[in-house]
Design a protein around this motif. Structure first.
Motif, PDB file in Angstrom:
ATOM      1  N   LEU A  61       0.842  -1.196   0.000  1.00  0.00           N
ATOM      2  CA  LEU A  61       0.000   0.000   0.000  1.00  0.00           C
ATOM      3  C   LEU A  61       0.878   1.248   0.000  1.00  0.00           C
ATOM      4  O   LEU A  61       1.910   1.301   0.674  1.00  0.00           O
ATOM      5  N   GLU A  62       0.446   2.251  -0.765  1.00  0.00           N
ATOM      6  CA  GLU A  62       1.116   3.543  -0.792  1.00  0.00           C
ATOM      7  C   GLU A  62       0.461   4.453   0.245  1.00  0.00           C
ATOM      8  O   GLU A  62      -0.764   4.600   0.259  1.00  0.00           O
ATOM      9  N   ILE A  63       1.273   5.073   1.099  1.00  0.00           N
ATOM     10  CA  ILE A  63       0.761   5.881   2.204  1.00  0.00           C
ATOM     11  C   ILE A  63       1.411   7.261   2.170  1.00  0.00           C
ATOM     12  O   ILE A  63       2.626   7.384   2.003  1.00  0.00           O
ATOM     13  N   LEU A  64       0.585   8.303   2.319  1.00  0.00           N
ATOM     14  CA  LEU A  64       1.071   9.681   2.386  1.00  0.00           C
ATOM     15  C   LEU A  64       0.709  10.247   3.761  1.00  0.00           C
ATOM     16  O   LEU A  64      -0.454  10.220   4.163  1.00  0.00           O
ATOM     17  N   LEU A  65       1.718  10.764   4.474  1.00  0.00           N
ATOM     18  CA  LEU A  65       1.507  11.290   5.820  1.00  0.00           C
ATOM     19  C   LEU A  65       2.130  12.664   5.966  1.00  0.00           C
ATOM     20  O   LEU A  65       3.035  13.041   5.211  1.00  0.00           O
ATOM     21  N   THR A  66       1.645  13.403   6.950  1.00  0.00           N
ATOM     22  CA  THR A  66       2.315  14.640   7.345  1.00  0.00           C
ATOM     23  C   THR A  66       2.158  14.822   8.846  1.00  0.00           C
ATOM     24  O   THR A  66       1.258  14.261   9.473  1.00  0.00           O
ATOM     25  N   GLY A  67       3.064  15.618   9.417  1.00  0.00           N
ATOM     26  CA  GLY A  67       3.009  15.875  10.847  1.00  0.00           C
ATOM     27  C   GLY A  67       4.187  16.716  11.285  1.00  0.00           C
ATOM     28  O   GLY A  67       5.159  16.893  10.548  1.00  0.00           O
ATOM     29  N   THR A  68       4.079  17.223  12.492  1.00  0.00           N
ATOM     30  CA  THR A  68       5.149  18.008  13.093  1.00  0.00           C
ATOM     31  C   THR A  68       5.769  17.201  14.221  1.00  0.00           C
ATOM     32  O   THR A  68       5.056  16.569  15.000  1.00  0.00           O
ATOM     33  N   PHE A  69       7.088  17.207  14.315  1.00  0.00           N
ATOM     34  CA  PHE A  69       7.751  16.473  15.378  1.00  0.00           C
ATOM     35  C   PHE A  69       9.029  17.204  15.762  1.00  0.00           C
ATOM     36  O   PHE A  69       9.558  18.005  14.998  1.00  0.00           O
ATOM     37  N   PHE A  70       9.519  16.930  16.974  1.00  0.00           N
ATOM     38  CA  PHE A  70      10.688  17.641  17.485  1.00  0.00           C
ATOM     39  C   PHE A  70      11.825  16.706  17.862  1.00  0.00           C
ATOM     40  O   PHE A  70      12.834  17.146  18.404  1.00  0.00           O
ATOM     41  N   SER A  71      11.642  15.409  17.585  1.00  0.00           N
ATOM     42  CA  SER A  71      12.656  14.440  17.976  1.00  0.00           C
ATOM     43  C   SER A  71      12.741  13.335  16.942  1.00  0.00           C
ATOM     44  O   SER A  71      11.703  12.835  16.476  1.00  0.00           O
ATOM     45  N   ASP A  72      13.957  12.950  16.578  1.00  0.00           N
ATOM     46  CA  ASP A  72      14.139  11.832  15.652  1.00  0.00           C
ATOM     47  C   ASP A  72      13.526  10.551  16.222  1.00  0.00           C
ATOM     48  O   ASP A  72      12.857   9.801  15.511  1.00  0.00           O
ATOM     49  N   ASN A  73      13.766  10.309  17.509  1.00  0.00           N
ATOM     50  CA  ASN A  73      13.229   9.091  18.130  1.00  0.00           C
ATOM     51  C   ASN A  73      11.713   9.054  18.078  1.00  0.00           C
ATOM     52  O   ASN A  73      11.104   7.998  17.911  1.00  0.00           O
ATOM     53  N   TRP A  74      11.090  10.227  18.233  1.00  0.00           N
ATOM     54  CA  TRP A  74       9.622  10.293  18.229  1.00  0.00           C
ATOM     55  C   TRP A  74       9.070   9.855  16.867  1.00  0.00           C
ATOM     56  O   TRP A  74       8.163   9.027  16.800  1.00  0.00           O
ATOM     57  N   ILE A  75       9.603  10.408  15.785  1.00  0.00           N
ATOM     58  CA  ILE A  75       9.072  10.074  14.467  1.00  0.00           C
ATOM     59  C   ILE A  75       9.453   8.656  14.069  1.00  0.00           C
ATOM     60  O   ILE A  75       8.677   7.945  13.416  1.00  0.00           O
ATOM     61  N   ILE A  76      10.625   8.192  14.488  1.00  0.00           N
ATOM     62  CA  ILE A  76      11.021   6.808  14.212  1.00  0.00           C
ATOM     63  C   ILE A  76      10.058   5.847  14.912  1.00  0.00           C
ATOM     64  O   ILE A  76       9.676   4.816  14.360  1.00  0.00           O
ATOM     65  N   SER A  77       9.655   6.204  16.133  1.00  0.00           N
ATOM     66  CA  SER A  77       8.755   5.329  16.896  1.00  0.00           C
ATOM     67  C   SER A  77       7.399   5.192  16.229  1.00  0.00           C
ATOM     68  O   SER A  77       6.714   4.177  16.398  1.00  0.00           O
TER      69      SER A  77
END
Length: 429
Positions: A61-77
């Motif tokens: 499946l192809e997925i498109l996302l967006t969001g704001t984050f302040f930590s590499d670990n947060w977005i990796i999680s």
């Protein structure tokens, strides 16, 4: 959707405020009412008339996302477990922050000129919408409701594809109209607004899939009439990277987070001051940066604990800092399921945390940590002293913390995503 009577009665109620501030608040609420009312009208029309693109029963499946984050670990999680799913073909992530390397994740950044002209967030959302129209993926989603989730749901419905809303902050993203969320636009409401809350709930109802960090958010949404496909998926961590240390800890307490008001780091400093008065050898560390750093450092100096608390600032090696501490402390007034808490518990740290958000998904009071209600400083101090003063208790809580947090291991959650995406595909046939 709310009736015209509901709409105007809410406006009438707001107009009762007196003075310039009351008038300004009324104008802000009025603007939000009109915009969200039109937004829901468009959503309903799109859901009824837009051609639909069903998900394939099998295959990537192809997925498109967006969001704001302040930590590499947060977005990796968040992206890591989804990317590891066998049903995930590719994730295009639209962001203005650098995205760390994750297999199957393609970063999309807005043009620098566009950012310069209209600003970071607007440029990111415009780029997100453009890529949605250009690629028409199987799933379009936003991290946090305001305003990423709202944008994703609208674009998905207009294109007839599946809409995903990832609720990262718990009920506060919607409760009272989002006035207590971290979104700088909705914070202008300066108070709860039931009309706005109802429109946000209407929007969530039109998402095809809602991912939360725990069951509390699902309970809130369902009690308010939201009926859609819900699943609990906490942040996924690498259980090998975040693991108990082999060496003795050099710090007693650790807090990890952005230095912003909702984290209540000032409360943490008060706790440290009281614990230090009983335990003079106490050592504490704060990992993270933010607008309150200077104020908090000044407060530590005023409390005469500036030689006890070390403000380490933003760190990329959070796991190493956690492995050098004994007890994790969280004093936030609002959270989803804290990513920092998951990381700490995987490292074997008992968690002494405020009873907010989805913390009870992992913290068992009196087993692997303590849940503190109503910002009770004395309760924090009592339980921290108990853990630091009894090695057998600290060891038992440490083992229990690690065991509880293992359900957040990235590979376990990847299998969970397999089931979620398969279920979503079946429901679209």
């Amino acid at each position: 959707m709310g009736t015209a009577t509901d709409f105007y009665s809410t406006l009438q109620k707001n107009t009762k405020q007196k003075g310039p501030k009351g008038l300004a608040d009324h104008v802000v609420h009025l603007c939000f009412h009109v915009i969200l009312w039109l937004y829901i009208c468009i959503l309903r029309l799109a859901r009824r008339f837009a051609p639909r693109k069903p998900l394939p029963e099998h295959g990537p499946l192809e997925i498109l996302l967006t969001g704001t984050f302040f930590s590499d670990n947060w977005i990796i999680s968040l992206l890591g477990p989804l990317a590891l799913s066998t049903r995930c073909g590719r994730i295009r992530m639209v962001s203005t922050n650098p995205i760390p390397a994750i297999a199957k994740v393609e970063p999309i950044y807005p043009p620098k000129l566009l950012i310069k002209i209209i600003g970071r967030s607007p440029a990111r959302l415009v780029t997100f919408v453009w890529f949605g129209l250009l690629t028409r993926p199987h799933i379009i989603g936003g991290l946090h409701l305001l305003i990423n989730g709202l944008t994703a749901i609208l674009v998905a419905k207009l294109l007839g594809v599946k809409a995903l809303y990832s609720c990262c902050g718990g009920p506060t993203e919607c409760e009272g109209g989002g006035y207590n969320s971290e979104n700088h636009l909705f914070c202008r409401l300066h108070g709860p607004d039931q009309f706005i809350e109802r429109r946000l709930l209407d929007a969530i109802s039109m998402a095809d899939l809602v991912i939360t960090r725990g069951h509390r958010a699902i309970q809130f949404f369902q009690e308010h009439g939201v009926a859609t496909q819900f699943h609990v998926v906490p942040g996924g961590m690498d259980g090998k990277k975040f693991s108990p240390a082999e060496k003795p800890a050099e710090n007693d307490l650790i807090m990890v987070g952005n230095l912003v008001p909702r984290k209540r780091v000032d409360l943490f400093l008060e706790i440290v001051s009281k614990v230090h008065a009983i335990n003079p050898d106490l050592r504490a560390v704060v990992i993270g940066d933010g607008p309150l750093r200077q104020t908090l450092e000044a407060r530590a100096q005023a409390l005469a604990i500036d030689n006890v608390v070390y403000f380490a600032g933003y760190q990329t090696n959070v796991a190493e800092w956690l492995q050098r501490a004994k007890v994790f402390v969280l004093t936030s007034e609002a959270e989803g399921l804290s990513q920092a808490m998951i990381q700490a518990m995987l490292c074997g740290l008992p968690a002494v945390v405020s009873h907010v958000g989805e913390a009870e998904e992992l913290v068992q009071d009196g087993v692997n940590g303590f849940m503190i209600r109503d910002a009770d400083i004395d309760a924090y101090v009592k339980n921290i002293l108990a853990l630091l003063g009894k090695q057998t208790m600290l060891t038992a809580f440490s083992l229990a913390a690690r065991q509880s947090a293992e359900r957040c291991d990235v590979h376990y959650l990847a299998q969970k995503w397999d089931g979620i995406l398969n279920e979503l595909s079946e429901s679209s046939v």
